[in-house]
Design a protein around this motif. Structure first.
Motif, PDB file in Angstrom:
ATOM      1  N   GLN A 102     -55.478 -59.275  64.061  1.00 47.88           N
ATOM      2  CA  GLN A 102     -54.136 -59.136  64.608  1.00 47.88           C
ATOM      3  C   GLN A 102     -54.174 -58.498  65.990  1.00 47.88           C
ATOM      4  O   GLN A 102     -53.437 -58.906  66.906  1.00 47.88           O
ATOM      5  CB  GLN A 102     -53.271 -58.299  63.665  1.00 47.88           C
ATOM      6  N   GLN A 127     -50.690 -64.165  60.860  1.00 46.74           N
ATOM      7  CA  GLN A 127     -50.518 -63.881  59.437  1.00 46.74           C
ATOM      8  C   GLN A 127     -50.836 -65.103  58.587  1.00 46.74           C
ATOM      9  O   GLN A 127     -51.481 -64.998  57.539  1.00 46.74           O
ATOM     10  CB  GLN A 127     -49.098 -63.391  59.167  1.00 46.74           C
ATOM     11  N   GLN A 161     -52.448 -51.053  55.169  1.00 42.70           N
ATOM     12  CA  GLN A 161     -51.321 -51.985  55.241  1.00 42.70           C
ATOM     13  C   GLN A 161     -50.251 -51.476  56.195  1.00 42.70           C
ATOM     14  O   GLN A 161     -49.667 -52.251  56.974  1.00 42.70           O
ATOM     15  CB  GLN A 161     -50.730 -52.170  53.844  1.00 42.70           C
ATOM     16  N   SER A 162     -49.998 -50.181  56.163  1.00 45.49           N
ATOM     17  CA  SER A 162     -49.024 -49.597  57.085  1.00 45.49           C
ATOM     18  C   SER A 162     -49.476 -49.750  58.534  1.00 45.49           C
ATOM     19  O   SER A 162     -48.669 -50.056  59.419  1.00 45.49           O
ATOM     20  CB  SER A 162     -48.819 -48.119  56.742  1.00 45.49           C
ATOM     21  N   TYR A 164     -51.322 -52.099  59.707  1.00 42.94           N
ATOM     22  CA  TYR A 164     -51.181 -53.514  60.049  1.00 42.94           C
ATOM     23  C   TYR A 164     -49.723 -53.856  60.364  1.00 42.94           C
ATOM     24  O   TYR A 164     -49.411 -54.479  61.379  1.00 42.94           O
ATOM     25  CB  TYR A 164     -51.687 -54.366  58.886  1.00 42.94           C
ATOM     26  N   GLU A 165     -48.819 -53.435  59.511  1.00 44.83           N
ATOM     27  CA  GLU A 165     -47.418 -53.812  59.665  1.00 44.83           C
ATOM     28  C   GLU A 165     -46.721 -53.063  60.793  1.00 44.83           C
ATOM     29  O   GLU A 165     -45.703 -53.538  61.317  1.00 44.83           O
ATOM     30  CB  GLU A 165     -46.674 -53.581  58.345  1.00 44.83           C
ATOM     31  N   SER A 166     -47.264 -51.915  61.175  1.00 44.26           N
ATOM     32  CA  SER A 166     -46.623 -51.131  62.230  1.00 44.26           C
ATOM     33  C   SER A 166     -46.591 -51.878  63.561  1.00 44.26           C
ATOM     34  O   SER A 166     -45.724 -51.622  64.404  1.00 44.26           O
ATOM     35  CB  SER A 166     -47.338 -49.787  62.405  1.00 44.26           C
ATOM     36  N   TRP A 168     -45.674 -54.804  63.995  1.00 44.40           N
ATOM     37  CA  TRP A 168     -44.516 -55.687  64.008  1.00 44.40           C
ATOM     38  C   TRP A 168     -43.229 -54.954  64.399  1.00 44.40           C
ATOM     39  O   TRP A 168     -42.287 -55.578  64.906  1.00 44.40           O
ATOM     40  CB  TRP A 168     -44.318 -56.309  62.621  1.00 44.40           C
ATOM     41  N   THR A 169     -43.174 -53.662  64.147  1.00 45.81           N
ATOM     42  CA  THR A 169     -41.923 -52.923  64.320  1.00 45.81           C
ATOM     43  C   THR A 169     -41.379 -52.971  65.751  1.00 45.81           C
ATOM     44  O   THR A 169     -40.186 -53.268  65.944  1.00 45.81           O
ATOM     45  CB  THR A 169     -42.097 -51.468  63.851  1.00 45.81           C
ATOM     46  N   ARG A 189     -38.436 -56.745  58.213  1.00 47.41           N
ATOM     47  CA  ARG A 189     -39.899 -56.767  58.109  1.00 47.41           C
ATOM     48  C   ARG A 189     -40.342 -57.026  56.671  1.00 47.41           C
ATOM     49  O   ARG A 189     -41.255 -57.828  56.426  1.00 47.41           O
ATOM     50  CB  ARG A 189     -40.473 -55.440  58.617  1.00 47.41           C
ATOM     51  N   PHE A 193     -42.412 -60.476  55.568  1.00 46.16           N
ATOM     52  CA  PHE A 193     -43.732 -60.441  54.923  1.00 46.16           C
ATOM     53  C   PHE A 193     -43.671 -61.064  53.536  1.00 46.16           C
ATOM     54  O   PHE A 193     -44.608 -61.756  53.116  1.00 46.16           O
ATOM     55  CB  PHE A 193     -44.257 -59.007  54.849  1.00 46.16           C
TER      56      PHE A 193
END
Length: 226
Positions: A102, A127, A161-162, A164-166, A168-169, A189, A193
């Protein structure tokens, strides 16, 4: 009793037999498995990911994994204490690889465009690559087999996981501020996902659209265009 001094050469003590037979310092020579520990460990992780993805964690035996890499049935325990530890290694490897992929995808996207929609497109496309592209066994295993982990292992993966997803914010916040994302960012979000991850259940590359087509469709669903 000796009355006279011994000859000079007799003063030299006899050789120490213990010293002659003493083993050289340092660790003993490594076995073949020890010398190739890193490579064999990675082979086991990749094979386990494939089998856990296709058959499920509980239906896959350690013997199955060993056979897949040409090992004896007990050899995986040299590298992993249990099948559960191997499962955690698969998920940990998958998340760390996804974070690296990513990061590279974002770097490339930002070199060509700073528009939030283009950045989101790059995130969604990556993704789909992580979930459905070559070598994509790892993350689906994490999505559906995490109940087999212990609490400590789950907490470690949740942190990854946090991370990774951060990424996107900020993109979703920018789209929300411009009116293109009309749902609250955190909820958006989670929904995004959830929708993307469900593709592992139905996507068939022989029958379905391409990953680029999926990306375009996802953007149309999630982002409002004037």
């Amino acid at each position: 009793m000796q009355l006279y001094p011994a000859p000079d050469d007799a003063l030299v003590p006899p050789p120490d037999r213990a010293a002659q037979t003493k083993r050289p310092r340092g660790r003993p020579p490594k076995t073949v498995d020890e010398r190739d520990d890193g490579n064999r460990r990675q082979e086991l992780i990749r094979a386990a990911a494939r089998l856990f993805h296709r058959k499920g964690f509980h239906a896959t035996s350690t013997r199955d994994i060993a056979t897949a890499v040409g090992m004896r049935s007990g050899s995986p325990f040299y590298h992993f204490r249990s099948k559960g530890e191997l499962l955690y290694a698969v998920m940990d490897e998958g998340m760390r690889s996804a974070i690296d992929r990513q990061r590279r995808a974002l770097d490339i996207a930002k070199q060509t465009s700073s528009h939030p929609r283009a950045i989101l497109a790059a995130l969604i496309r990556n993704q789909f690559d992580v979930l459905l592209g070559p070598g994509s066994d790892f993350i689906p295993v994490m999505l559906y087999e995490s109940r087999a982990l212990n609490a400590r292992q789950r907490a470690s993966l949740l942190q990854l996981q946090s991370d990774y997803e951060s990424a996107w914010t900020p993109v979703l916040e920018a789209l929300h501020a411009s009116g293109r994302l009309r749902t609250e960012v955190k909820l958006a979000r989670l929904l995004i996902f959830g929708a993307l991850n469900w593709a592992v259940q139905w996507y068939d590359p022989r029958k379905s659209a391409s990953l680029n087509d999926l990306t375009a469709a996802a953007l149309t669903l999630f982002i409002h265009e004037d």
